[in-house]
Each structure stands twice: as structure tokens, then as C-alpha cells.
Design a protein around this motif. Sequence first.
Motif, short mmCIF file in Angstrom:
data_model
loop_
_atom_site.label_atom_id
_atom_site.label_comp_id
_atom_site.label_asym_id
_atom_site.label_seq_id
_atom_site.Cartn_x
_atom_site.Cartn_y
_atom_site.Cartn_z
N GLU A 31 -82.70 51.43 8.01
CA GLU A 31 -82.53 50.07 8.93
C GLU A 31 -83.13 48.75 8.11
OE1 GLU A 31 -80.83 49.81 12.08
OE2 GLU A 31 -80.27 51.91 11.57
N SER A 32 -82.48 47.69 7.95
CA SER A 32 -82.94 46.46 7.41
C SER A 32 -82.37 45.45 8.05
CB SER A 32 -82.53 46.43 5.87
OG SER A 32 -81.27 46.19 5.93
N ARG A 33 -82.75 44.07 7.83
CA ARG A 33 -82.32 42.89 8.40
C ARG A 33 -80.74 42.87 8.36
NH1 ARG A 33 -85.78 38.06 6.15
NH2 ARG A 33 -85.59 39.65 4.18
N ALA A 34 -80.25 43.58 7.23
CA ALA A 34 -78.89 43.25 6.90
C ALA A 34 -78.00 44.60 7.24
CB ALA A 34 -78.48 43.25 5.49
N PHE A 35 -78.42 45.76 7.37
CA PHE A 35 -77.78 47.10 7.47
C PHE A 35 -78.20 47.76 8.44
CE2 PHE A 35 -77.19 45.63 2.92
CZ PHE A 35 -75.75 45.84 2.86
N LYS A 36 -77.41 48.56 9.06
CA LYS A 36 -77.87 49.68 10.31
C LYS A 36 -77.57 51.24 9.67
CE LYS A 36 -78.89 46.44 13.14
NZ LYS A 36 -80.54 46.18 13.31
N PHE A 37 -78.19 52.23 10.19
CA PHE A 37 -77.96 53.66 9.83
C PHE A 37 -78.37 54.33 10.79
CE2 PHE A 37 -78.86 56.76 6.03
CZ PHE A 37 -77.62 57.26 6.65
N PRO A 38 -77.64 54.29 11.90
CA PRO A 38 -77.89 55.03 13.10
C PRO A 38 -77.38 56.51 12.94
CG PRO A 38 -75.67 53.79 13.51
CD PRO A 38 -76.43 53.38 11.93
N PRO A 39 -77.98 57.35 13.91
CA PRO A 39 -77.59 58.79 13.70
C PRO A 39 -76.35 59.27 13.61
CG PRO A 39 -79.41 58.56 15.39
CD PRO A 39 -78.87 57.10 14.80
N GLU A 40 -75.27 58.63 14.40
CA GLU A 40 -73.99 58.63 14.33
C GLU A 40 -73.40 58.58 12.85
OE1 GLU A 40 -74.52 54.79 16.72
OE2 GLU A 40 -75.41 56.84 16.63
N ALA A 41 -74.02 57.47 12.08
CA ALA A 41 -73.47 57.31 11.02
C ALA A 41 -73.85 58.20 10.00
CB ALA A 41 -73.94 55.92 10.24
N GLY A 42 -75.12 58.92 10.17
CA GLY A 42 -75.72 59.82 9.57
C GLY A 42 -74.98 61.16 9.61
N THR A 43 -74.27 61.47 10.85
CA THR A 43 -73.45 62.62 10.97
C THR A 43 -72.21 62.38 10.06
OG1 THR A 43 -74.22 63.09 13.22
CG2 THR A 43 -72.02 63.80 12.55
N ARG A 44 -71.41 61.26 10.30
CA ARG A 44 -70.32 60.84 9.45
C ARG A 44 -70.66 61.15 7.90
NH1 ARG A 44 -69.76 56.90 13.19
NH2 ARG A 44 -70.51 55.42 11.81
N PHE A 45 -71.74 60.31 7.51
CA PHE A 45 -71.91 60.72 6.01
C PHE A 45 -72.31 61.80 5.68
CE2 PHE A 45 -75.36 59.31 2.52
CZ PHE A 45 -74.50 59.52 1.65
N GLY A 46 -73.05 62.85 6.25
CA GLY A 46 -73.39 64.28 6.05
C GLY A 46 -71.98 65.06 6.07
N ASN A 47 -70.99 64.65 7.04
CA ASN A 47 -69.75 65.50 7.09
C ASN A 47 -69.06 65.18 5.74
OD1 ASN A 47 -69.99 66.63 9.47
ND2 ASN A 47 -69.00 64.92 10.50
N THR A 48 -68.97 63.95 5.26
CA THR A 48 -68.49 63.72 4.11
C THR A 48 -69.24 64.29 2.72
OG1 THR A 48 -67.81 61.60 4.97
CG2 THR A 48 -67.59 61.92 2.71
N LEU A 49 -70.43 64.35 2.75
CA LEU A 49 -71.30 64.93 1.86
C LEU A 49 -70.93 66.52 1.71
CD1 LEU A 49 -74.94 63.30 2.24
CD2 LEU A 49 -73.34 62.83 0.41
N ALA A 50 -70.75 67.18 2.85
CA ALA A 50 -70.52 68.46 2.90
C ALA A 50 -69.10 68.74 2.29
CB ALA A 50 -70.40 69.04 4.35
N LYS A 51 -68.31 68.13 2.69
CA LYS A 51 -66.73 68.34 2.10
C LYS A 51 -66.97 67.87 0.50
CE LYS A 51 -64.31 66.71 6.10
NZ LYS A 51 -63.57 65.65 6.68
N ALA A 52 -67.56 67.02 -0.02
CA ALA A 52 -67.68 66.74 -1.36
C ALA A 52 -68.54 68.21 -2.32
CB ALA A 52 -68.70 65.58 -1.63
N ALA A 53 -69.31 68.55 -1.41
CA ALA A 53 -70.11 69.73 -2.03
C ALA A 53 -69.18 70.87 -2.22
CB ALA A 53 -71.43 69.97 -1.27
N LEU A 54 -68.31 71.16 -1.14
CA LEU A 54 -67.41 72.16 -0.96
C LEU A 54 -66.37 71.87 -2.27
CD1 LEU A 54 -66.70 72.59 2.78
CD2 LEU A 54 -67.80 74.19 1.35
N GLU A 55 -66.06 70.65 -2.73
CA GLU A 55 -65.05 70.34 -3.31
C GLU A 55 -65.65 70.89 -4.91
OE1 GLU A 55 -63.68 66.24 -4.75
OE2 GLU A 55 -62.32 66.67 -3.02
N THR A 56 -66.74 70.39 -5.01
CA THR A 56 -67.40 70.46 -6.46
C THR A 56 -68.11 72.19 -6.40
OG1 THR A 56 -69.73 69.90 -5.79
CG2 THR A 56 -68.07 68.27 -6.39
N GLY A 57 -68.26 72.66 -5.73
CA GLY A 57 -69.05 73.94 -5.50
C GLY A 57 -70.37 73.92 -5.89
#
Length: 321
Positions: free
Chosen positions: A166-192
Motif C-alpha cells: 500500500e502507498s498513497r498512489a497504489f493499493k495491493f489488497p488480498p484479492e489482488a494478491g490472489t489474482r497475482f499469485g494465480n498468474t505467478l503459478a501459471k507462469a511457473a508451470l509454463e517455465t517448469g
Amino acid sequence: MPETWIVTDGAVGMEAQGIAVAEAVGLPYCLKRVKPIGPIRLIPTRFQLLLPAKARIAAAESNTPIVPPWPSLVISIGRRSVPLALAIKQLSGAFGLHIQNPKVPARLFDLVAAPVHDDFEGPNVINTFGAVHSVTPDKLAEAGARYAPRIANLPRPYVAVLLGGESRAFKFPPEAGTRFGNTLAKAALETGGSLLITPSRRTDPVTLHAVADAVKAVPHIVWDGSGENPYFAFLSLADAIIVTEDSVNMVTEATGTGKPVYVQALSGRSARLDRFHALMRERGATRPFEGHVDPFDYTPVNDTEAVAAPIRKALGLDSRE
């Protein structure tokens, strides 16, 4: 006795920039974490300069006393440190460096190191590409060698993930963390490969937990805040790096490695950071993270020596035996 004073409001990112320059200059240093106390807090920063230097020092609280023996070099970062740093400079005759846009005339300092995206210029201003930092090949090699055995069982490629918050300009709530984590997991599967995830002090623990939960099915490690921060080790060992867009420091430090750096968008907007990210993309140092990690090359970003060199010359340090 330390010969460099680094004057900040205690923000970790600001201190890191001051330490990076102090180390490059080569003088011992100490941190002065300061804040105004009493009625002076109500006076805008630029008007505080109208007060005598001793009055400004007397109206400040610091983790260590602001008394002689004075430093040879005073490094200030952030506009709130300006009145006090200039007071120290006035009383001591020290060389004064300010990092970032001081919001006062540059001539009040001997040197100003302002990032290009701050749009601050002058005859004694060095415009840096992002933040000055201490990411050097030697530091990376040492940190990576110490940490490598702990993740030797994880498959490569390693993708380091640097989380802001969190900052004055940006938000990073838990639901955004879940979405980001899901995308990271897919990227990890893609790269192995594996994910090396580290939070910053601004990362909400609930958001960190959401990211960690979303990547639990792929090889990964998440720093939980205990023990030594593996930040430099992750930068060293990573084959690619993903950074949230809220931190100029973390993005610039990541690009100091010369490794592929991807920037994860967050909710919110900052015109200043928009300029920074556009410049980084134009330089070829970063790309937006869109779920895929591919290799690319660029020249590592590190302007710290460009700032330190004229200071060493002014202080006569290059001629030391």
C-alpha cells in the motif's frame, strides 16, 4: 568517528539510497533518522529554511544527537530532510548531497541527484535513471553463494518476485494478491521452474498470505520475515524478476542485475511513476508482466558511481593512498 551523515525520516527505501552512495564514496557513515517536533511541524518545509540553522536542529528529534564533531559529507533524501540537512551543512561546512527532487533551489546543495522522472534539472544536478542503489556484482555473488544451498532442491529457472504494498498512489489488497499469485503459478508451470517470493515492509501480511496460498501447488519459497532477508540472494539467483509497480527502488535494483525484469501492475496511478516506468520500458530494461516470462537483454541500470565520483573528487578522496 563517521564522516558521512545520512539524513532521512527513517524510510527504509530512502536510507538504502543514502547508504548506496555513502558506500560508493568510501567514507564511514551513520544514519540520522530525524523528524521535526513542536510548532515547526506546522511550517511548510520551504519556509523552515527561514529559521536559523541552530533553531532547526533544536526543533528536531533524532536517533543520535546532531552535535559536533560534524561530518565531511551530509547526504539527505526526501524533501522532509531538507531543512535539517541544510542546517547541518551551514554549521559544518560539509559537502551537501541531496537525493531526489528537494523542492527547493538546487544551488542550496553542492550536488543534487534527481531521477529523470522527477523532471528536476540544474547545473549541479545529476539526473539518474531511477533510484541510486547498491546492487553490485560482488554483493550479488556473495549473497547468492550463501543462500544457494537452501534452494538447491528447487527446479530452475528461478523467478524472483518482489512484493510491494500500500502507498498513497497504489493499493495491493488480498484479492489482488490472489489474482497475482494465480498468474505467478501459471507462469511457473509454463517455465517448469520455481518462484522466490519476498515481501517488503509495506506488504500487508494478509496479502502475502493470499499470494503464498495461490502458489502453493508449484515449487516456491516465500520469505516469512524471520532471519536474514534473502532479497539480494533472490536477485542474485534469479533467472528473471517480477516486481510490483509501486516501488521505484525495487524496480531499479532489479534492473541493476541486467536480468529480465517484469513489472506487475497494481490498482492506482501515479503520474511520476508512470514517467519512470515509461523510461524503463524505453530503455529496454523492463516489460509489463502479462503472465509469461521470456529472456531479454539490456545494460544493467546503476548510476550510483556517477553520483559518488564527483563527491570523492570534491572531498579529495581519490588522491588518498
